[in-house]
Design a protein around this motif. Structure first.
Motif, mmCIF file in Angstrom:
data_model
loop_
_atom_site.group_PDB
_atom_site.id
_atom_site.type_symbol
_atom_site.label_atom_id
_atom_site.label_comp_id
_atom_site.label_asym_id
_atom_site.label_seq_id
_atom_site.Cartn_x
_atom_site.Cartn_y
_atom_site.Cartn_z
ATOM 1 N N CYS A 1 10.321 1.687 1.860
ATOM 2 C CA CYS A 1 9.399 1.637 0.720
ATOM 3 C C CYS A 1 10.138 1.251 -0.549
ATOM 4 O O CYS A 1 11.355 1.347 -0.635
ATOM 5 N N ASN A 2 9.356 0.821 -1.552
ATOM 6 C CA ASN A 2 9.940 0.472 -2.843
ATOM 7 C C ASN A 2 9.955 1.701 -3.752
ATOM 8 O O ASN A 2 9.654 2.817 -3.314
ATOM 9 N N GLU A 3 10.267 1.500 -5.026
ATOM 10 C CA GLU A 3 10.385 2.631 -5.962
ATOM 11 C C GLU A 3 9.046 3.309 -6.251
ATOM 12 O O GLU A 3 8.999 4.415 -6.770
ATOM 13 N N HIS A 4 7.939 2.650 -5.889
ATOM 14 C CA HIS A 4 6.610 3.229 -6.084
ATOM 15 C C HIS A 4 6.058 3.837 -4.795
ATOM 16 O O HIS A 4 4.860 4.120 -4.715
ATOM 17 N N ASN A 5 6.904 3.993 -3.781
ATOM 18 C CA ASN A 5 6.527 4.567 -2.488
ATOM 19 C C ASN A 5 5.530 3.679 -1.739
ATOM 20 O O ASN A 5 4.698 4.144 -0.974
ATOM 21 N N GLN A 6 5.610 2.364 -1.978
ATOM 22 C CA GLN A 6 4.706 1.412 -1.335
ATOM 23 C C GLN A 6 5.427 0.673 -0.219
ATOM 24 O O GLN A 6 6.609 0.360 -0.333
ATOM 25 N N ILE A 7 4.675 0.373 0.846
ATOM 26 C CA ILE A 7 5.238 -0.394 1.953
ATOM 27 C C ILE A 7 4.556 -1.761 2.009
ATOM 28 O O ILE A 7 3.371 -1.877 1.702
ATOM 29 N N PRO A 8 5.300 -2.813 2.382
ATOM 30 C CA PRO A 8 4.683 -4.136 2.492
ATOM 31 C C PRO A 8 3.914 -4.258 3.807
ATOM 32 O O PRO A 8 4.386 -3.852 4.866
ATOM 33 N N LEU A 9 2.707 -4.813 3.729
ATOM 34 C CA LEU A 9 1.877 -5.024 4.916
ATOM 35 C C LEU A 9 1.341 -6.453 4.915
ATOM 36 O O LEU A 9 0.869 -6.948 3.890
ATOM 37 N N ARG A 10 1.430 -7.106 6.063
ATOM 38 C CA ARG A 10 0.899 -8.462 6.195
ATOM 39 C C ARG A 10 -0.621 -8.432 6.199
ATOM 40 O O ARG A 10 -1.239 -7.511 6.705
ATOM 41 N N LEU B 1 0.833 -1.197 0.000
ATOM 42 C CA LEU B 1 0.000 0.000 0.000
ATOM 43 C C LEU B 1 0.869 1.249 0.000
ATOM 44 O O LEU B 1 2.019 1.218 0.461
ATOM 45 N N ASP B 2 0.318 2.349 -0.485
ATOM 46 C CA ASP B 2 1.038 3.614 -0.559
ATOM 47 C C ASP B 2 1.411 4.091 0.839
ATOM 48 O O ASP B 2 0.549 4.244 1.708
ATOM 49 N N GLY B 3 2.691 4.309 1.060
ATOM 50 C CA GLY B 3 3.172 4.737 2.372
ATOM 51 C C GLY B 3 2.657 6.099 2.781
ATOM 52 O O GLY B 3 2.331 6.331 3.942
ATOM 53 N N GLY B 4 2.553 7.024 1.847
ATOM 54 C CA GLY B 4 2.046 8.355 2.150
ATOM 55 C C GLY B 4 0.602 8.321 2.612
ATOM 56 O O GLY B 4 0.213 9.052 3.523
ATOM 57 N N ALA B 5 -0.208 7.459 2.008
ATOM 58 C CA ALA B 5 -1.610 7.329 2.416
ATOM 59 C C ALA B 5 -1.721 6.666 3.789
ATOM 60 O O ALA B 5 -2.611 6.987 4.571
ATOM 61 N N MET B 6 -0.828 5.743 4.089
ATOM 62 C CA MET B 6 -0.888 5.024 5.368
ATOM 63 C C MET B 6 -0.502 5.925 6.547
ATOM 64 O O MET B 6 -1.070 5.810 7.625
ATOM 65 N N PHE B 7 0.462 6.811 6.353
ATOM 66 C CA PHE B 7 0.980 7.600 7.462
ATOM 67 C C PHE B 7 0.542 9.057 7.447
ATOM 68 O O PHE B 7 0.854 9.806 8.373
ATOM 69 N N GLY B 8 -0.160 9.483 6.428
ATOM 70 C CA GLY B 8 -0.743 10.827 6.386
ATOM 71 C C GLY B 8 0.276 11.938 6.518
ATOM 72 O O GLY B 8 1.172 12.074 5.705
ATOM 73 N N VAL B 9 0.143 12.734 7.592
ATOM 74 C CA VAL B 9 0.984 13.925 7.750
ATOM 75 C C VAL B 9 2.367 13.625 8.335
ATOM 76 O O VAL B 9 3.179 14.529 8.472
ATOM 77 N N VAL B 10 2.650 12.374 8.671
ATOM 78 C CA VAL B 10 3.969 12.019 9.205
ATOM 79 C C VAL B 10 4.985 12.108 8.067
ATOM 80 O O VAL B 10 4.773 11.531 6.994
ATOM 81 N N PRO B 11 6.088 12.820 8.245
ATOM 82 C CA PRO B 11 7.075 12.973 7.174
ATOM 83 C C PRO B 11 7.692 11.633 6.751
ATOM 84 O O PRO B 11 7.934 10.758 7.583
ATOM 85 N N LYS B 12 7.922 11.490 5.465
ATOM 86 C CA LYS B 12 8.479 10.246 4.919
ATOM 87 C C LYS B 12 9.796 9.831 5.571
ATOM 88 O O LYS B 12 9.994 8.643 5.844
#
Length: 57
Positions: A41-50, A21-32
């Protein structure tokens, strides 16, 4: 698989794999730079989630 039985009810954790899933959407206002320390995150700014569903019988 792990199971937990309480009375007559049994909960079983199933292996659902991993979704990305998109890391920016998951963490909102928390800086990357902060969340990438724990969740790289990968090259698409996605983080792996179980995805482990629970079967309740």
């Amino acid at each position: 698989m792990e199971k937990l039985t309480i009375g007559q009810a049994t909960m079983t954790w199933l292996n659902g794999g991993i979704t990305h899933l998109d890391g920016g959407a998951m963490f909102g206002v928390v800086p990357k730079p902060l969340w990438t320390k724990k969740y790289p995150c990968n090259e698409h700014n996605q983080i792996p989630l179980r995805t482990d569903p629970i079967l309740y019988c």
